[in-house]
Design a protein around this motif. Structure first.
Motif, PDB file in Angstrom:
ATOM      1  N   GLN A  35      79.105 -17.970 -52.662  1.00 35.67           N
ATOM      2  CA  GLN A  35      79.450 -16.569 -52.439  1.00 35.67           C
ATOM      3  C   GLN A  35      80.392 -16.370 -51.260  1.00 35.67           C
ATOM      4  OE1 GLN A  35      75.424 -15.630 -51.734  1.00 35.67           O
ATOM      5  NE2 GLN A  35      74.960 -15.005 -53.811  1.00 35.67           N
ATOM      6  N   ILE A  36      80.690 -17.424 -50.544  1.00 35.70           N
ATOM      7  CA  ILE A  36      81.522 -17.304 -49.353  1.00 35.70           C
ATOM      8  C   ILE A  36      82.922 -17.806 -49.670  1.00 35.70           C
ATOM      9  CG2 ILE A  36      81.805 -17.974 -46.949  1.00 35.70           C
ATOM     10  CD1 ILE A  36      78.826 -18.450 -46.800  1.00 35.70           C
ATOM     11  N   SER A  37      83.900 -16.956 -49.485  1.00 35.45           N
ATOM     12  CA  SER A  37      85.286 -17.360 -49.657  1.00 35.45           C
ATOM     13  C   SER A  37      85.870 -17.697 -48.290  1.00 35.45           C
ATOM     14  CB  SER A  37      86.096 -16.245 -50.322  1.00 35.45           C
ATOM     15  OG  SER A  37      86.045 -15.074 -49.534  1.00 35.45           O
ATOM     16  N   PRO A  38      86.807 -18.624 -48.207  1.00 29.94           N
ATOM     17  CA  PRO A  38      87.372 -18.996 -46.901  1.00 29.94           C
ATOM     18  C   PRO A  38      88.184 -17.860 -46.299  1.00 29.94           C
ATOM     19  CG  PRO A  38      88.582 -20.046 -48.689  1.00 29.94           C
ATOM     20  CD  PRO A  38      87.396 -19.388 -49.314  1.00 29.94           C
ATOM     21  N   GLY A  39      88.224 -17.856 -44.987  1.00 24.33           N
ATOM     22  CA  GLY A  39      88.963 -16.814 -44.293  1.00 24.33           C
ATOM     23  C   GLY A  39      88.092 -16.113 -43.271  1.00 24.33           C
ATOM     24  N   ALA A  40      88.631 -15.067 -42.670  1.00 23.08           N
ATOM     25  CA  ALA A  40      87.915 -14.317 -41.633  1.00 23.08           C
ATOM     26  C   ALA A  40      86.974 -13.306 -42.274  1.00 23.08           C
ATOM     27  CB  ALA A  40      88.900 -13.611 -40.709  1.00 23.08           C
ATOM     28  N   TRP A  41      85.755 -13.255 -41.773  1.00 27.18           N
ATOM     29  CA  TRP A  41      84.751 -12.283 -42.208  1.00 27.18           C
ATOM     30  C   TRP A  41      84.454 -11.356 -41.035  1.00 27.18           C
ATOM     31  CZ3 TRP A  41      81.476 -12.105 -46.792  1.00 27.18           C
ATOM     32  CH2 TRP A  41      81.903 -12.971 -47.806  1.00 27.18           C
ATOM     33  N   TYR A  42      84.308 -10.063 -41.330  1.00 26.90           N
ATOM     34  CA  TYR A  42      84.041  -9.077 -40.291  1.00 26.90           C
ATOM     35  C   TYR A  42      82.786  -8.300 -40.644  1.00 26.90           C
ATOM     36  CZ  TYR A  42      88.839 -10.009 -38.831  1.00 26.90           C
ATOM     37  OH  TYR A  42      89.997 -10.614 -38.416  1.00 26.90           O
ATOM     38  N   VAL A  43      81.932  -8.092 -39.665  1.00 23.40           N
ATOM     39  CA  VAL A  43      80.719  -7.296 -39.817  1.00 23.40           C
ATOM     40  C   VAL A  43      80.797  -6.169 -38.804  1.00 23.40           C
ATOM     41  CG1 VAL A  43      78.207  -7.272 -39.731  1.00 23.40           C
ATOM     42  CG2 VAL A  43      79.399  -9.309 -40.564  1.00 23.40           C
ATOM     43  N   GLY A  44      80.677  -4.936 -39.253  1.00 18.36           N
ATOM     44  CA  GLY A  44      80.785  -3.783 -38.366  1.00 18.36           C
ATOM     45  C   GLY A  44      79.610  -2.845 -38.502  1.00 18.36           C
ATOM     46  N   LEU A  45      79.284  -2.156 -37.422  1.00 13.47           N
ATOM     47  CA  LEU A  45      78.255  -1.125 -37.416  1.00 13.47           C
ATOM     48  C   LEU A  45      78.940   0.215 -37.197  1.00 13.47           C
ATOM     49  CD1 LEU A  45      75.502  -2.837 -35.235  1.00 13.47           C
ATOM     50  CD2 LEU A  45      75.670  -2.745 -37.709  1.00 13.47           C
ATOM     51  N   PHE A  46      78.643   1.186 -38.058  1.00 18.01           N
ATOM     52  CA  PHE A  46      79.317   2.475 -38.016  1.00 18.01           C
ATOM     53  C   PHE A  46      78.275   3.581 -37.911  1.00 18.01           C
ATOM     54  CE2 PHE A  46      81.953  -0.467 -40.347  1.00 18.01           C
ATOM     55  CZ  PHE A  46      83.195  -0.283 -39.787  1.00 18.01           C
ATOM     56  N   ASN A  47      78.660   4.652 -37.237  1.00 20.09           N
ATOM     57  CA  ASN A  47      77.781   5.799 -37.079  1.00 20.09           C
ATOM     58  C   ASN A  47      78.620   7.068 -37.129  1.00 20.09           C
ATOM     59  OD1 ASN A  47      75.449   7.336 -36.503  1.00 20.09           O
ATOM     60  ND2 ASN A  47      76.027   7.424 -34.364  1.00 20.09           N
ATOM     61  N   GLY A  48      78.088   8.082 -37.829  1.00 19.92           N
ATOM     62  CA  GLY A  48      78.771   9.361 -37.857  1.00 19.92           C
ATOM     63  C   GLY A  48      80.058   9.362 -38.641  1.00 19.92           C
ATOM     64  N   ILE A  49      80.141   8.598 -39.719  1.00 23.19           N
ATOM     65  CA  ILE A  49      81.357   8.569 -40.529  1.00 23.19           C
ATOM     66  C   ILE A  49      81.425   9.836 -41.377  1.00 23.19           C
ATOM     67  CG2 ILE A  49      82.569   7.321 -42.354  1.00 23.19           C
ATOM     68  CD1 ILE A  49      81.346   4.789 -41.320  1.00 23.19           C
ATOM     69  N   GLY A  50      82.564  10.470 -41.408  1.00 22.20           N
ATOM     70  CA  GLY A  50      82.728  11.651 -42.236  1.00 22.20           C
ATOM     71  C   GLY A  50      83.542  12.715 -41.532  1.00 22.20           C
ATOM     72  N   ALA A  51      83.651  13.854 -42.172  1.00 26.63           N
ATOM     73  CA  ALA A  51      84.464  14.965 -41.649  1.00 26.63           C
ATOM     74  C   ALA A  51      83.648  15.776 -40.655  1.00 26.63           C
ATOM     75  CB  ALA A  51      84.951  15.841 -42.790  1.00 26.63           C
ATOM     76  N   ILE A  52      83.310  15.173 -39.522  1.00 29.30           N
ATOM     77  CA  ILE A  52      82.565  15.863 -38.489  1.00 29.30           C
ATOM     78  C   ILE A  52      83.287  15.661 -37.163  1.00 29.30           C
ATOM     79  CG2 ILE A  52      80.342  15.632 -39.640  1.00 29.30           C
ATOM     80  CD1 ILE A  52      79.733  13.274 -37.887  1.00 29.30           C
ATOM     81  N   ARG A  53      82.865  16.405 -36.156  1.00 25.65           N
ATOM     82  CA  ARG A  53      83.527  16.325 -34.855  1.00 25.65           C
ATOM     83  C   ARG A  53      82.960  15.137 -34.088  1.00 25.65           C
ATOM     84  NH1 ARG A  53      83.922  22.415 -32.555  1.00 25.65           N
ATOM     85  NH2 ARG A  53      85.492  21.442 -31.247  1.00 25.65           N
TER      86      ARG A  53
END
Length: 729
Positions: A96-114
């Motif tokens: 399941q792993i393809s070669p190359g760079a992998w990125y893991v991110g944590l996000f909060n408050g995504i959307g059309a808000i201030r």
């Protein structure tokens, strides 16, 4: 029975659909309705456009049917979003792993808000830790869970001529044999953009006419009979892969019985500047030109290598008049530049209509692509595809967070044209660039960048102004008039501090007057800076002053209601000033601070009453009228309690006390119901009600008269810095 499976390119919606479909899988399995499973799989194969998506869906459905799926332990779909849990574990195997760079991110408050506003956020704070472990074999020529399986390399030779290039590869150990239970895996590296990858077997020797030699090909991962991109029986016919991706390919073979063969692979390429079937389409290599005025890394635009330069400061380049249907462009995103976005714009110079297709690592086609645009109603529905002001006159879209490596872009001309007609119309202008923030944050914010945890890659984000929000600051969350109204409400509502300040001044309680006046002024200045009107000091200083003086004002009200003498009050104020300053400096905006402040104020009030009680109790117990006999003590306690109740009734105006409690309850409710969108109105009500409640509480205290018939407003007048007072006339 018939089932309809709605498939979407949005991977999170896809996973939800698969989870809902799991119940159907168990039902079909329990009834042995294998034919229905075949119908579902056939529907998927005919509906899903991408090969990799077909593979992932079918494999996941297979796990559903077997009842062994665990969303937290077996994740196979890349570019996926998952809700944060207390413990989450993602495990990817080597298939399941393809070669190359992998990125893991944590996000909060995504959307059309201030999300960029500095307003108070009272949500819970979470701490987290992440552990990423990559396990692999020591050598790239072995694989398997126990690293006991061999990957056989292919020896290759290249030949170039005017018609193109041919890379011929063969097995280093020819005439290898397989039995029915054996498999053999080969590795092949495809360099650059190729037209075809042809896999054949020569010198085949089989035991029977019914024998077969299955070949499985997969890009970037180990190929098997269950996980592969392409498959075919190369005993009978060659396996042909059109437009293979550049990179490492894995080829796996197995057979039904003993088969001896030699593996042969050919990689066919077109001559320089040509691509497509029969190498008749135009292919342009684009060179990277860094933006000199950019302050963020990896910002660049792309121009053809053949020397075509844009006019003036424009980054557009003309598309040469051509009668071919397809025109291809190749661009490269450097290592570490995955935090940028591909921005494509096309302005046709005539009535010609185009379709746009993009693919990573290989040439795109109508059937095989990663992203596409036909018109505003027919375009990619991916979270990484952002469409802007596109119409019949122009095409404008972004590929968000594009992968590092080579991208191919194909323009498909819908209506035919000749060289004579093409020369009569202005040239079609094309613009390709790598930008850090989409649309330059729509001119409503600043583009900022940061580095990931490794420090090797950077990513960018938009810091929006007070009236806009969203990923690119392109959403107006509040109008200009609304912003003015909100600013007036948040700043002007602090005028309610004049009520308790006026009462304290009238009663000559100068410390309370100064405290409430300062609290109202500091709160007004803080909110003026918070809404972007004017910052007389730095934001952090204003925020500290606002919270600290607000805490002091609340506790000062409690201290004012107590009956302690001046020395005790000075002590309480000194202790409270230190404690509230610490609260204002450490996480001032957390909701628990209100409870802490109320608790401190209650303790101060209780401490004042206890001091008075102890003083009067000693005086009363030392008088001649008080007996320490056990028989008389209950009567004395009962009399003392009765006198305490009478004293409380005479000391406070309970109608004002009730009004203060009502106003304080309203303040608590407004504080509780505040949200990001309704913050301005509820926090303005908080200002009005909290200061009004302090005013009522101050008014509820009745002036007392001492034995010398001297009237004192409240408890003895005191000042925070006065050590002792001279006798008054």
């Amino acid at each position: 029975m018939s089932y309809t499976l709605k498939l979407m390119c949005h991977t999170s919606a896809l996973q939800n659909t698969l989870k809902k479909f799991s119940a159907i899988g168990h039902t079909l399995q329990s009834k042995n309705q294998r034919s229905e499973i075949k119908k579902v799989k056939s529907y998927i194969l005919s509906t899903v456009p991408h090969t990799w998506m077909k593979r992932n869906i079918l494999e996941k459905l297979g796990r559903f049917f077997n009842g062994s799926f665990d969303g937290n332990q077996d994740i196979e779909i890349a570019e996926q979003c998952y809700p944060m849990q207390k413990n989450i574990s993602l495990r990817l195997t080597n298939e399941q792993i393809s070669p190359g760079a992998w990125y893991v991110g944590l996000f909060n408050g995504i959307g059309a808000i201030r999300t960029q506003g500095k307003m108070i956020v009272r949500s819970s704070a979470f701490s987290y830790s992440a552990n990423i472990t990559v396990e692999g074999c020591k050598s790239s020529t072995i694989w398997g869970p126990s690293c006991n399986q061999t990957i056989y390399p292919l020896s290759c030779s290249r030949f170039d001529n005017k018609t193109g290039s041919v890379v011929s590869c063969s097995d280093s150990s020819p005439n290898s044999c397989l039995t029915g239970v054996e498999t053999k895996t080969y590795a092949l590296d495809v360099y650059g953009i190729a037209e075809q990858l042809i896999i054949t077997a020569s010198n085949v020797k089989v035991d029977s006419n019914e024998s077969y030699l299955m070949c499985y090909a997969r890009f970037g991962d180990i190929a098997s009979d269950t996980l592969h991109d392409y498959a075919g029986d190369i005993h009978k016919v060659a396996l042909v892969i059109n437009n293979p991706k550049a990179g490492r390919w894995y080829i796996g073979t197995n057979s039904s019985s003993k088969v001896c063969f030699s593996m042969n692979v050919k990689v066919l390429g077109c001559p320089m500047g040509k691509a497509g079937p029969n190498c008749v389409q135009q292919l342009y290599m684009l060179q990277t030109v860094m933006r000199r005025e950019s302050l963020t890394p990896f910002e660049s635009y792309y121009l053809p290598v053949d020397g075509v330069t844009p006019s003036g400061s424009s980054t557009n380049f003309p598309l040469k008049s051509d009668t071919s249907t397809w025109t291809y462009f190749l661009m490269n995103i450097p290592q570490g530049g995955a935090g940028g976005h591909i921005h494509f714009r096309l302005t046709p110079g005539s009535t010609l209509q185009y379709e746009v297709y993009l693919r990573f690592g290989g040439l795109p086609t109508v059937d095989d692509h990663d992203y596409y645009y036909v018109n505003r109603t027919s375009a990619s529905r991916s979270m990484f595809f952002s469409l802007y002001d596109s119409s019949q006159e122009k095409i404008d879209f972004y590929i968000l967070y594009a992968r590092e490596g080579t991208w191919s872009l194909g323009l498909r001309q819908l209506n035919e044209s000749t060289a004579a007609t093409a020369s009569k119309h202005p040239s079609t202008l094309v613009s390709l660039s790598l930008e850090r923030c989409p649309r330059r944050c729509s001119s409503h914010g600043n583009c900022r960048y940061a580095f990931d945890a490794s420090g090797l890659s950077s990513y960018s984000f938009c810091s929006c102004d007070r009236t806009h929000g969203g990923f690119d600051c392109g959403i107006e969350v509040v109008s200009r008039l609304g912003h003015i109204i909100q600013s007036i409400a948040l700043i002007g509502s602090n005028a309610a501090a004049l009520l308790p300040a006026y009462w304290a001044l009238r009663q000559r309680e100068y410390p309370e007057w100064f405290l409430f006046t300062s609290s109202g002024i500091s709160s007004a200045l803080y909110h003026a800076c918070d809404v972007g009107t004017w910052c007389v000091l730095t934001y952090n200083v204003l925020q500290f002053m606002d919270f600290w003086l607000s805490f002091m004002a609340v506790i000062g009200t409690f201290v004012y209601l107590s009956t302690a003498d001046e020395a005790v009050k000075r002590t309480i104020h000194a202790v409270v000033a230190i404690l509230t300053a610490l609260l204002a400096l450490t996480q001032a905006t957390r909701a628990s601070n209100i409870i802490i402040v109320l608790a401190i104020g209650s303790l101060g009030l209780l401490f004042g009453f206890l001091v008075e009680f102890v003083t009067k109790y000693r005086s009363y117990s030392g008088s001649s009228g008080f007996s320490l006999n056990m028989r008389d003590r209950p009567r004395a306690v009962k009399e003392w309690v009765s006198n305490l109740i009478k004293t409380l009734k005479k000391r406070f105006r309970w109608d004002f006390m009730a009004a203060g409690l009502v106003a304080f309850t309203m303040a608590a409710i407004s504080f509780k119901v505040e949200t990001s969108s309704s913050y301005w109105i509820w926090h303005s009500i908080w200002h009005l009600t909290i200061y009004t409640s302090s005013f009522f509480f101050l008014c509820s205290k009745i002036a007392t008269v001492n034995n010398e018939n001297q009237t004192h407003h409240g408890v003895d007048n005191y000042e925070l810095t006065r050590q002792d007072s001279l006798p008054r006339n």
